[in-house]
Motif scaffolding. Structure first.
Motif, PDB file in Angstrom:
ATOM      1  N   CYS A   1      39.376  31.929  47.111  1.00 43.93           N
ATOM      2  CA  CYS A   1      40.412  31.350  46.269  1.00 43.93           C
ATOM      3  C   CYS A   1      40.258  29.827  46.267  1.00 43.93           C
ATOM      4  CB  CYS A   1      41.785  31.738  46.810  1.00 43.93           C
ATOM      5  SG  CYS A   1      43.163  31.036  45.881  1.00 43.93           S
TER       6      CYS A   1
ATOM      7  N   GLU B   1      43.191  24.511  44.922  1.00 43.81           N
ATOM      8  CA  GLU B   1      44.264  24.160  43.981  1.00 43.81           C
ATOM      9  C   GLU B   1      45.056  25.400  43.567  1.00 43.81           C
ATOM     10  OE1 GLU B   1      40.743  23.851  42.486  1.00 43.81           O
ATOM     11  OE2 GLU B   1      40.721  22.559  44.237  1.00 43.81           O
ATOM     12  N   THR B   2      44.358  26.504  43.355  1.00 43.64           N
ATOM     13  CA  THR B   2      45.019  27.766  42.997  1.00 43.64           C
ATOM     14  C   THR B   2      45.907  28.220  44.146  1.00 43.64           C
ATOM     15  OG1 THR B   2      43.176  28.382  41.567  1.00 43.64           O
ATOM     16  CG2 THR B   2      44.631  30.167  42.314  1.00 43.64           C
ATOM     17  N   TYR B   3      45.366  28.132  45.367  1.00 44.35           N
ATOM     18  CA  TYR B   3      46.133  28.548  46.538  1.00 44.35           C
ATOM     19  C   TYR B   3      47.403  27.723  46.680  1.00 44.35           C
ATOM     20  CZ  TYR B   3      47.395  29.928  51.213  1.00 44.35           C
ATOM     21  OH  TYR B   3      48.093  30.410  52.288  1.00 44.35           O
TER      22      TYR B   3
ATOM     23  N   LEU C   1      45.451  38.392  43.897  1.00 40.83           N
ATOM     24  CA  LEU C   1      46.378  37.850  42.916  1.00 40.83           C
ATOM     25  C   LEU C   1      46.898  38.970  42.033  1.00 40.83           C
ATOM     26  CD1 LEU C   1      47.488  35.254  41.480  1.00 40.83           C
ATOM     27  CD2 LEU C   1      45.446  35.402  40.030  1.00 40.83           C
TER      28      LEU C   1
ATOM     29  N   VAL D   1      50.928  35.067  36.206  1.00 42.26           N
ATOM     30  CA  VAL D   1      50.797  35.285  37.648  1.00 42.26           C
ATOM     31  C   VAL D   1      52.126  35.818  38.161  1.00 42.26           C
ATOM     32  CG1 VAL D   1      50.505  34.152  39.878  1.00 42.26           C
ATOM     33  CG2 VAL D   1      49.047  33.509  37.945  1.00 42.26           C
TER      34      VAL D   1
ATOM     35  N   TYR E   1      51.097  37.269  44.971  1.00 35.65           N
ATOM     36  CA  TYR E   1      49.838  37.378  45.693  1.00 35.65           C
ATOM     37  C   TYR E   1      50.085  37.880  47.114  1.00 35.65           C
ATOM     38  CZ  TYR E   1      50.385  33.189  48.688  1.00 35.65           C
ATOM     39  OH  TYR E   1      50.794  32.289  49.627  1.00 35.65           O
TER      40      TYR E   1
END
Length: 157
Positions: free
Chosen positions: A12, A15-17, A54, A61, A64
């Motif tokens: 992952c 930045e996404t995390y 995810l 989204v 997660y």
């Protein structure tokens, strides 16, 4: 559930995390990973013992979960949760069921997690309905200022 997909992000992106952690955890006062540097997070997320999945509802989204295989052969569900607009739609149960399945697929002989009274009131009943049981209870004092946890202290009876 129709229209919901769950995919592993391997690894992952940091930045996404950070976005997931904030979007899912802010309401529940998640704070531990906020203190980690980008390098610390990148190393953690790249570890072969860590996995992140995810959930999407259509293009959005929804939530997660993060798993970590430990040296004792167990797998911890480190984080699991939904973006607030998806709570109450049945996605959380599906996400937890998938997290347990993936934890065993990672070779875990035992799957476990932490929860607390700051978590959703739906959390513990969902865990129990999927076979989790309380192992240990601790009392922790948490000081909150605004939307942030500013101090924690384990209480000993």
């Amino acid at each position: 559930m129709a229209g919901v997909t769950i995919e592993q992000l391997a690894p992952c992106p940091v930045e996404t995390y950070r976005g997931l952690y904030h979007d899912v955890g802010a309401e529940w006062y998640w704070h531990d990973r906020l203190e980690w540097s980008d390098d610390e997070l990148a190393r953690h997320l790249a570890s072969p013992s860590v996995g992140l999945w995810l959930a999407r509802a259509g293009e959005d989204v929804a939530g997660y979960f993060e798993l970590q295989r430990l040296d004792d052969g167990s797998v911890e569900i480190v984080y699991i949760g939904l973006v607030s607009t998806f709570i109450g739609r049945g996605i959380g149960g599906m996400l937890l069921t998938r997290a347990v399945r993936e934890a065993f697929a990672m070779g875990g002989h035992r799957v476990w997690l932490h929860t607390c009274t700051l978590d959703s009131p739906r959390a513990v009943p969902s865990y129990q309905s999927r076979g989790f049981r309380a192992y240990r209870t601790e009392r922790l004092e948490v000081n909150i200022e605004g939307s942030r946890v500013v101090a924690e202290r384990l209480l000993h009876d």
